[in-house]
Design an enzyme around this catalytic site. Structure first.
Site, PDB file in Angstrom:
ATOM      1  N   TYR A  52     132.459 -15.505 -13.693  1.00  0.00           N
ATOM      2  CA  TYR A  52     133.198 -16.400 -12.795  1.00  0.00           C
ATOM      3  C   TYR A  52     132.248 -17.378 -12.079  1.00  0.00           C
ATOM      4  O   TYR A  52     132.687 -18.294 -11.402  1.00  0.00           O
ATOM      5  CB  TYR A  52     133.997 -15.630 -11.731  1.00  0.00           C
ATOM      6  CG  TYR A  52     135.067 -14.701 -12.253  1.00  0.00           C
ATOM      7  CD1 TYR A  52     135.440 -14.703 -13.597  1.00  0.00           C
ATOM      8  CD2 TYR A  52     135.710 -13.813 -11.403  1.00  0.00           C
ATOM      9  CE1 TYR A  52     136.422 -13.834 -14.069  1.00  0.00           C
ATOM     10  CE2 TYR A  52     136.693 -12.951 -11.869  1.00  0.00           C
ATOM     11  CZ  TYR A  52     137.032 -12.955 -13.197  1.00  0.00           C
ATOM     12  OH  TYR A  52     138.008 -12.091 -13.658  1.00  0.00           O
ATOM     13  N   HIS A 110     133.538  -6.202 -18.896  1.00  0.00           N
ATOM     14  CA  HIS A 110     134.620  -7.197 -18.795  1.00  0.00           C
ATOM     15  C   HIS A 110     135.602  -7.135 -19.974  1.00  0.00           C
ATOM     16  O   HIS A 110     136.813  -7.236 -19.787  1.00  0.00           O
ATOM     17  CB  HIS A 110     134.008  -8.594 -18.677  1.00  0.00           C
ATOM     18  CG  HIS A 110     134.875  -9.581 -17.973  1.00  0.00           C
ATOM     19  ND1 HIS A 110     134.383 -10.563 -17.144  1.00  0.00           N
ATOM     20  CD2 HIS A 110     136.215  -9.759 -17.971  1.00  0.00           C
ATOM     21  CE1 HIS A 110     135.381 -11.290 -16.680  1.00  0.00           C
ATOM     22  NE2 HIS A 110     136.507 -10.822 -17.160  1.00  0.00           N
TER      23      HIS A 110
HETATM   24  N1  LIG Z   1     139.314  -8.484 -16.228  1.00  0.00           N
HETATM   25  C1  LIG Z   1     139.831  -9.567 -16.761  1.00  0.00           C
HETATM   26  O1  LIG Z   1     139.717  -9.785 -17.983  1.00  0.00           O
HETATM   27  C2  LIG Z   1     140.557 -10.540 -15.911  1.00  0.00           C
HETATM   28  C3  LIG Z   1     140.504 -10.406 -14.541  1.00  0.00           C
HETATM   29  N2  LIG Z   1     141.169 -11.286 -13.719  1.00  0.00           N
HETATM   30  C4  LIG Z   1     141.128 -11.043 -12.254  1.00  0.00           C
HETATM   31  O2  LIG Z   1     142.457 -10.931 -11.774  1.00  0.00           O
HETATM   32  C5  LIG Z   1     142.638 -11.846 -10.689  1.00  0.00           C
HETATM   33  C6  LIG Z   1     144.074 -12.289 -10.561  1.00  0.00           C
HETATM   34  O3  LIG Z   1     144.510 -12.950 -11.739  1.00  0.00           O
HETATM   35  P1  LIG Z   1     144.729 -14.536 -11.838  1.00  0.00           P
HETATM   36  O4  LIG Z   1     144.544 -14.894 -13.268  1.00  0.00           O
HETATM   37  O5  LIG Z   1     143.910 -15.222 -10.839  1.00  0.00           O
HETATM   38  O6  LIG Z   1     146.274 -14.717 -11.583  1.00  0.00           O
HETATM   39  P2  LIG Z   1     147.339 -14.274 -10.455  1.00  0.00           P
HETATM   40  O7  LIG Z   1     148.446 -13.612 -11.168  1.00  0.00           O
HETATM   41  O8  LIG Z   1     146.663 -13.579  -9.335  1.00  0.00           O
HETATM   42  O9  LIG Z   1     147.895 -15.674  -9.988  1.00  0.00           O
HETATM   43  C7  LIG Z   1     147.112 -16.607  -9.284  1.00  0.00           C
HETATM   44  C8  LIG Z   1     147.969 -17.862  -9.085  1.00  0.00           C
HETATM   45  O10 LIG Z   1     149.118 -17.521  -8.302  1.00  0.00           O
HETATM   46  C9  LIG Z   1     149.184 -18.357  -7.159  1.00  0.00           C
HETATM   47  N3  LIG Z   1     149.688 -17.520  -6.072  1.00  0.00           N
HETATM   48  C10 LIG Z   1     149.083 -16.462  -5.487  1.00  0.00           C
HETATM   49  N4  LIG Z   1     149.871 -15.907  -4.555  1.00  0.00           N
HETATM   50  C11 LIG Z   1     151.020 -16.629  -4.538  1.00  0.00           C
HETATM   51  C12 LIG Z   1     152.201 -16.556  -3.783  1.00  0.00           C
HETATM   52  N5  LIG Z   1     152.395 -15.627  -2.842  1.00  0.00           N
HETATM   53  N6  LIG Z   1     153.183 -17.493  -4.019  1.00  0.00           N
HETATM   54  C13 LIG Z   1     153.011 -18.452  -4.971  1.00  0.00           C
HETATM   55  N7  LIG Z   1     151.889 -18.566  -5.717  1.00  0.00           N
HETATM   56  C14 LIG Z   1     150.907 -17.664  -5.512  1.00  0.00           C
HETATM   57  C15 LIG Z   1     147.777 -18.861  -6.932  1.00  0.00           C
HETATM   58  O11 LIG Z   1     147.783 -20.126  -6.333  1.00  0.00           O
HETATM   59  P3  LIG Z   1     147.011 -20.411  -4.915  1.00  0.00           P
HETATM   60  O12 LIG Z   1     145.591 -20.020  -5.125  1.00  0.00           O
HETATM   61  O13 LIG Z   1     147.206 -21.875  -4.735  1.00  0.00           O
HETATM   62  O14 LIG Z   1     147.726 -19.580  -3.894  1.00  0.00           O
HETATM   63  C16 LIG Z   1     147.255 -18.968  -8.366  1.00  0.00           C
HETATM   64  O15 LIG Z   1     147.689 -20.190  -8.946  1.00  0.00           O
HETATM   65  C17 LIG Z   1     141.655 -12.977 -11.038  1.00  0.00           C
HETATM   66  O16 LIG Z   1     141.468 -13.865  -9.967  1.00  0.00           O
HETATM   67  C18 LIG Z   1     140.460 -12.173 -11.467  1.00  0.00           C
HETATM   68  O17 LIG Z   1     139.789 -11.684 -10.337  1.00  0.00           O
HETATM   69  C19 LIG Z   1     141.935 -12.296 -14.266  1.00  0.00           C
HETATM   70  C20 LIG Z   1     141.988 -12.475 -15.627  1.00  0.00           C
HETATM   71  C21 LIG Z   1     141.307 -11.620 -16.563  1.00  0.00           C
HETATM   72  O1  LIG Z   2     139.309 -14.316 -15.841  1.00  0.00           O
HETATM   73  C1  LIG Z   2     138.848 -13.420 -16.551  1.00  0.00           C
HETATM   74  O2  LIG Z   2     138.392 -12.366 -16.079  1.00  0.00           O
HETATM   75  C2  LIG Z   2     138.812 -13.573 -18.007  1.00  0.00           C
HETATM   76  O3  LIG Z   2     138.495 -12.647 -18.689  1.00  0.00           O
HETATM   77  C3  LIG Z   2     139.179 -14.879 -18.638  1.00  0.00           C
HETATM   78  O4  LIG Z   2     138.963 -14.838 -20.019  1.00  0.00           O
HETATM   79  C4  LIG Z   2     140.591 -15.286 -18.334  1.00  0.00           C
HETATM   80  O5  LIG Z   2     141.466 -14.267 -18.738  1.00  0.00           O
HETATM   81  C5  LIG Z   2     140.954 -16.604 -18.934  1.00  0.00           C
HETATM   82  O6  LIG Z   2     142.041 -16.753 -19.366  1.00  0.00           O
HETATM   83  C6  LIG Z   2     140.006 -17.727 -18.954  1.00  0.00           C
HETATM   84  O7  LIG Z   2     140.651 -18.873 -19.441  1.00  0.00           O
END
Ligand SMILES: NC(=O)C1=CN([C@@H]2O[C@H](COP(=O)(O)OP(=O)(O)OC[C@H]3O[C@@H](n4cnc5c(N)ncnc54)[C@H](OP(=O)(O)O)[C@@H]3O)[C@@H](O)[C@H]2O)C=CC1
Ligand SMILES: O=C(O)C(=O)[C@@H](O)[C@H](O)C(=O)CO
Length: 280
Positions: A52, A110
């Site tokens: 990240y 990851h």
């Molecule tokens: N291990 C892995 O492979 C992965 C891990 N992750 C982790 O999981 C976390 C969460 O997943 P992520 O992909 O960010 O998606 P989320 O499902 O957490 O959604 C994030 C989005 O939702 C919006 N949002 C958040 N709260 C609200 C609300 N109450 N009302 C309306 N909109 C809202 C945010 O906008 P805003 O910021 O404007 O509020 C942002 O656009 C990541 O940040 C990361 O830390 C994610 C993907 C892969």
């Molecule tokens: O956000 C993470 O942790 C990821 O593993 C990313 O690959 C994420 O899921 C992604 O979609 C990036 O485009």
């Protein structure tokens, strides 16, 4: 300020708050500000990753926040390109240098990257880093039962956490059951479907109206009642607070089933199937 978040105990005894803050895309000064606001508001678990490029921002937010390091649970993750044992050790050390922290509370592989086939070696590095005090608890992300079975068979150490994609359009019933049976806590990534059209879903809206809550609050409550640990990301202080205010109501069994029934075969948000996806 809301600090009344229930706790979940992992299989190695570490306790985590039942909801954390995702930090994907929270970077630089704006990212530090968003994370500091979240900590001040009651978040105690932060989910970061080497990939990240924000571990420095995480460390800075912790130092600027109103709470001590000991009260926080900080997660980072080992990227796919550094799964060879020596690289994994260097990467964990580099990750700590970047955040200027002495230890991570939770460190995760990851992605399994099954074609590369180094995840057992990477797991051994996490086991050793835990012994040396660099990490308090070790886990994985995106591991399917076959990957988890192999870690257990070849090292005897079962991950504390498996962080997987989980939201109403991808409800992961079998993975949740496997994790539970093996005493692994499932963390939900993209718990709000990364704000896709699940946030306009009519069925969830009706449930939200019944409880006088918002759709995101209903979805996050669904995660809690599945015994999954959601890590919603938000850069907005108001939405961060809304996402914590999910512990003063319960969904009925019927409402839980209705939300779970929204799952779809093509429900993944990012087309990342851990059986084939190879993370850099
Ligand atoms: N291990 C892995 O492979 C992965 C891990 N992750 C982790 O999981 C976390 C969460 O997943 P992520 O992909 O960010 O998606 P989320 O499902 O957490 O959604 C994030 C989005 O939702 C919006 N949002 C958040 N709260 C609200 C609300 N109450 N009302 C309306 N909109 C809202 C945010 O906008 P805003 O910021 O404007 O509020 C942002 O656009 C990541 O940040 C990361 O830390 C994610 C993907 C892969
Ligand atoms: O956000 C993470 O942790 C990821 O593993 C990313 O690959 C994420 O899921 C992604 O979609 C990036 O485009």
């Amino acid at each position: 300020m809301n600090t009344s978040i229930p706790e979940i105990t992992l299989n190695d005894g570490l306790t985590l708050p039942a909801v954390g803050l995702g930090t994907y895309d929270l970077r630089g000064a704006a990212g530090v500000q968003a994370m500091t606001s979240a900590i001040d508001m009651g978040y105690r678990l932060l989910d970061s990753a080497f990939n990240y490029e924000n571990e420095g921002a995480v460390g800075e937010a912790i130092r600027r926040s109103s709470v001590s390091r000991e009260q926080l649970l900080v997660t980072s993750k080992l990227p796919g390109r550094h799964q060879k044992y020596e690289n994994a050790i260097y990467t964990i050390q580099e990750s700590l240098y970047r955040s200027k922290l002495d230890y991570y509370d939770l460190f995760l592989i990851h992605w399994p990257n099954p074609k590369t086939d180094l995840y057992v070696e990477a797991w051994q590095a996490l086991i050793d880093a835990q012994k040396w005090g660099l990490i308090r608890s070790i886990g994985v992300c995106n591991f399917l039962p076959e990957h988890l079975d192999r870690l257990k068979k070849e090292t005897g150490v079962v991950p504390s956490v498996n962080q997987v994609e989980l939201h109403p359009y991808f409800s992961q019933e079998e993975q949740l059951a496997y994790d539970k049976e093996n005493k692994i806590v499932t963390e939900s990534w993209s718990p709000l479907g990364r704000a896709n059209n699940v946030l306009q879903n009519e069925t969830i809206q009706q449930i939200a109206n019944m409880h006088q809550k918002t759709i995101p609050q209903i979805i996050l409550r669904w995660h809690i009642q599945l015994d999954a640990l959601p890590i919603p990301k938000s850069s907005s202080p108001q939405r961060q607070l809304d996402n914590l205010n999910i512990f003063d109501f319960s969904l009925t069994e019927e409402e839980m089933k209705l939300i779970s029934s929204l799952t779809r075969p093509d429900g993944r948000i990012a087309n990342q199937d851990p059986a084939v996806y190879e993370e850099f």
